[in-house]
Design an enzyme around this catalytic site. Structure first.
Site, mmCIF file in Angstrom:
data_model
loop_
_atom_site.group_PDB
_atom_site.id
_atom_site.type_symbol
_atom_site.label_atom_id
_atom_site.label_comp_id
_atom_site.label_asym_id
_atom_site.label_seq_id
_atom_site.Cartn_x
_atom_site.Cartn_y
_atom_site.Cartn_z
ATOM 1 N N GLU A 1 18.334 -15.975 -9.075
ATOM 2 C CA GLU A 1 17.805 -14.643 -9.364
ATOM 3 C C GLU A 1 17.152 -14.619 -10.751
ATOM 4 O O GLU A 1 16.089 -14.019 -10.936
ATOM 5 C CB GLU A 1 18.932 -13.607 -9.237
ATOM 6 N N TRP B 1 -2.900 -2.526 -1.719
ATOM 7 C CA TRP B 1 -2.548 -3.933 -1.955
ATOM 8 C C TRP B 1 -3.370 -4.704 -0.928
ATOM 9 O O TRP B 1 -3.108 -4.635 0.271
ATOM 10 C CB TRP B 1 -1.054 -4.132 -1.725
ATOM 11 N N CYS C 1 0.835 -1.194 0.000
ATOM 12 C CA CYS C 1 0.000 0.000 0.000
ATOM 13 C C CYS C 1 0.876 1.252 0.000
ATOM 14 O O CYS C 1 1.923 1.282 0.634
ATOM 15 C CB CYS C 1 -0.950 0.108 1.195
ATOM 16 N N LYS D 1 13.241 -13.634 -11.347
ATOM 17 C CA LYS D 1 12.843 -12.525 -12.242
ATOM 18 C C LYS D 1 11.819 -13.015 -13.262
ATOM 19 O O LYS D 1 10.784 -12.389 -13.467
ATOM 20 C CB LYS D 1 14.049 -11.938 -12.996
HETATM 21 O O1 M6R Z 1 13.385 -4.259 -0.007
HETATM 22 P P1 M6R Z 1 13.977 -5.621 0.077
HETATM 23 O O2 M6R Z 1 15.239 -5.766 -0.704
HETATM 24 O O3 M6R Z 1 14.157 -6.096 1.491
HETATM 25 O O4 M6R Z 1 12.913 -6.584 -0.598
HETATM 26 C C1 M6R Z 1 13.101 -7.972 -0.595
HETATM 27 C C2 M6R Z 1 12.130 -8.656 -1.516
HETATM 28 O O5 M6R Z 1 10.818 -8.392 -1.154
HETATM 29 C C3 M6R Z 1 12.326 -8.249 -2.979
HETATM 30 O O6 M6R Z 1 13.633 -8.454 -3.388
HETATM 31 C C4 M6R Z 1 11.377 -9.048 -3.883
HETATM 32 O O7 M6R Z 1 11.773 -10.391 -3.930
HETATM 33 C C5 M6R Z 1 11.276 -8.453 -5.279
HETATM 34 N N1 M6R Z 1 10.021 -8.823 -5.824
HETATM 35 C C6 M6R Z 1 12.357 -8.919 -6.190
HETATM 36 O O8 M6R Z 1 12.244 -8.530 -7.510
#
Ligand code: M6R
Length: 608
Positions: free
Chosen positions: A482, A76, A2, A486
């Site tokens: 990764e 959200w 959100c 993605k």
């Molecule tokens: O803000 P953060 O790096 O802690 O977020 C971690 C994950 O929520 C974030 O990397 C998530 O997996 C994304 N969707 C990746 O693209």
């Protein structure tokens, strides 16, 4: 999850346009419904509905709302499906109190029951609506003799869970009331205008002066003043000036933020690696002193942490090293003691799973080095040594430039540690450092230039597939993880990564003709075995894609190849992941999805 924005100004301007623009900048935080409220001549006006900002705004014309104070929200969904009723803002029974909320009120059912018994009428299924009815009740109790701020504080005191709250009251038409616990809320300061938002890009166009609200703080904003208190004591806020530009939060001609952010990687890497050597030495010192080290993160940041873990494994062979997904922390908490160093990685610095784990390890006496992209956010504030990636704001939900910047910063730290424990001498250190700083941005640029068209073409080959595998070995395995994340999160093709040798212990059962298998195959010690694994996939007529450095043995076993310039193991986890980001992007676009707004995801995850 959100996005919240609130604005109050003494200038004769309608804030509704600024709120709408701000909401567009926050849309990555949630996009299933949207709403806005302003106060005009003491009257509250609310517009809200299910749908994206652009669709709802086209229908309702948010910008037509008049008033110099207002709040907005992009949602959200957690409690109640996306609908007009469940969209924020929510109002009390009188329509005088309006709130927007990000987080989860865990005790809302209990509060709601008590409020229903007192005759309150609820119009939504959300947990958030209890806030305004509680506030109404607080004001009723004393016949409105107490100040609105007092009633707000009493209201907040009854809430359990997580929240970033902004609230306005029609009888105090200059003031925004704020409260924060575990969900981000930042204040933007300009002489004649004050902002509150979930994230800085929402108001970056107007001010770079920022105050990050802390857990437990209550604040009021009027056009000329910011007042903050905690536990009844006034706090003197110290604004920080962020270096991000307003331009960095715009698409600048790119069709999507994700593509722009992929292209920004060379500069993000250059800026990140241009770090003060003293802070690197301090962080390295913590690594050397620690009895054990735990990398802690979620999602893409976890994959960066895994790369750091592998880099450290190569250097610190005798020191116990662990890697923990932050949401799983409790299972492993017995590992943590005063001798432990936690390396917490989080782009936003606000991911609740990481925050909770970091808060707990602090109590156990562990030291914390953190990597974050958002200056002064909660996780760096909880750390002894906060290290910052200087990637600029990342708006696309799928992390790209912040990931490679995290990997670069961890590589920089690994190199420092390698020197400080005497594994490499001063000259070797200087040479490798020079190469890391100078070559990394250049290599990233070359990879983008030479592989973007290829990624687009491969997307047109795999876009009708339902599954894909990403295989790699050793240090390269996090790259595969990764790549799979993605592809999965934005194109909705089911993608999994496996250590390549593990594929024949089960996953290969699914492989059939044309099944895409992406092999991460640099010319390192894993090359020979990866060739064998490629052969196994070819034997099942899989569609083998290799990411490699002119390794002819692997190229001849591949149906499609991304060529990557030769580089050191410190740089490879950066250069090899870039084609996978581009592949995910172009596959999502070909399949007709918006890569900036993947369904069910939000940029910052502030729920457990
Ligand atoms: O803000 P953060 O790096 O802690 O977020 C971690 C994950 O929520 C974030 O990397 C998530 O997996 C994304 N969707 C990746 O693209």
């Amino acid at each position: 999850m959100c996005g919240i924005i609130a604005i109050t100004t003494s200038s004769k301007i309608n804030v509704s346009k600024m709120i709408t623009d701000g909401l567009k900048k926050l849309e990555y935080r949630g996009y299933d419904s949207v709403g806005i409220a302003t106060i005009n001549n003491g009257k509250i006006q609310v517009l809200k509905d299910a749908g994206s900002i652009d669709t709802v705004n086209k229908r309702m014309s948010f910008e037509d709302l008049e008033g110099t104070i207002g709040i907005g929200h992009t949602r959200w969904a957690t409690h109640g499906p996306p609908s007009k009723e469940n969209a924020h803002p929510h109002s009390d029974c009188t329509g005088n109190i309006i709130v927007v909320h990000n987080g989860i009120i865990e005790n809302y059912l209990h509060l709601k029951e008590a409020l229903l018994n007192k005759g309150h009428q609820f119009s939504s299924e959300t947990d958030s609506e209890v806030i305004v009815h509680l506030m109404e009740e607080e004001l009723l109790k004393t016949g409105r003799k107490q100040s609105i701020l007092e009633a707000f504080k009493q209201t907040i005191a009854q809430l359990e869970g997580t929240y970033a709250i902004t609230l306005i009251h029609s009888t105090d038409p200059d003031t925004i009331f704020l409260a924060r616990k575990d969900s981000p809320l930042v204040i933007g300061v300009r002489e004649d205008i004050k902002f509150a938002a979930s994230d800085i890009p929402a108001f970056l166009e107007y001010t770079k002066k920022v105050i990050v609200l802390r857990n437990g703080e209550i604040a009021t904003l009027t056009p000329k003043a910011v007042y903050i208190e905690k536990n009844g004591f006034r706090i003197q806020p110290k604004p920080v000036v962020v270096s991000w530009t307003a331009e960095s939060a715009q698409k600048s001609g790119y069709p999507h933020f994700m593509l722009k952010e992929i292209h920004e990687q060379p500069i993000a890497l250059k800026n990140t690696l241009n770090i003060n050597p003293d802070i690197m030495e301090k962080a390295s010192n913590k690594v050397l002193k620690a009895g054990k080290i735990i990398f802690l993160a979620c999602g893409t940041s976890y994959h960066a942490g895994l790369t750091g873990y592998h880099q450290f494994l190569r250097i610190l062979q005798k020191k116990p090293l662990y890697k923990i997904i932050a949401s799983e922390y409790e299972t492993y908490s017995s590992l943590v003691d005063e001798d432990t160093l936690i390396i917490a990685v989080s782009q936003s610095g606000e991911t609740l799973d990481v925050m909770k784990a970091v808060t707990h390890v602090r109590k156990l006496g562990a030291s914390i080095v953190s990597l974050a992209n958002v200056v002064d956010s909660s996780i760096p504030r909880l750390s002894q040594i906060p290290l910052y990636t200087k990637a600029g704001p990342e708006i696309g939900v799928a992390a790209t430039k912040t990931h490679t910047a995290q990997v670069a910063l961890l590589a920089r730290l690994a190199l420092q540690v390698e020197h400080d424990i005497g594994q490499i001498n001063r000259t070797e250190f200087k040479e490798q450092l020079h190469s890391l700083i100078m070559d990394t941005p250049q290599i990233a640029r070359t990879v983008i230039n030479q592989n973007e068209f290829k990624a687009k073409r491969l997307a047109s080959i795999i876009d009708n597939q339902q599954h894909a595998y990403f295989l790699a070995r050793g240090l390269n395995y996090p790259i595969a993880q990764e790549g799979a994340l993605k592809l999965k999160e934005i194109s909705y093709i089911h993608a999994e990564a496996f250590p390549a040798g593990e594929s024949k212990h089960g996953p290969i059962a699914l492989v059939e003709p044309q099944f895409p298998v992406i092999m991460i195959a640099p010319n390192d010690r894993t090359a020979k075995k990866i060739q064998g694994n490629a052969e196994e996939m070819r034997a099942r007529r899989a569609y083998v894609v290799s990411v490699t450095e002119k390794n002819h043995e692997i190229i001849k076993r591949s149906d499609y190849t991304f060529l990557i310039p030769k580089s050191s193991p410190l740089i490879r986890p950066i250069s090899y992941v870039i084609p996978l980001q581009m592949l995910a992007y172009y596959t999502a676009v070909r399949r007709g999805f918006d890569p900036d707004k993947p369904k069910n995801l939000a940029k910052t995850v502030t729920v457990e």
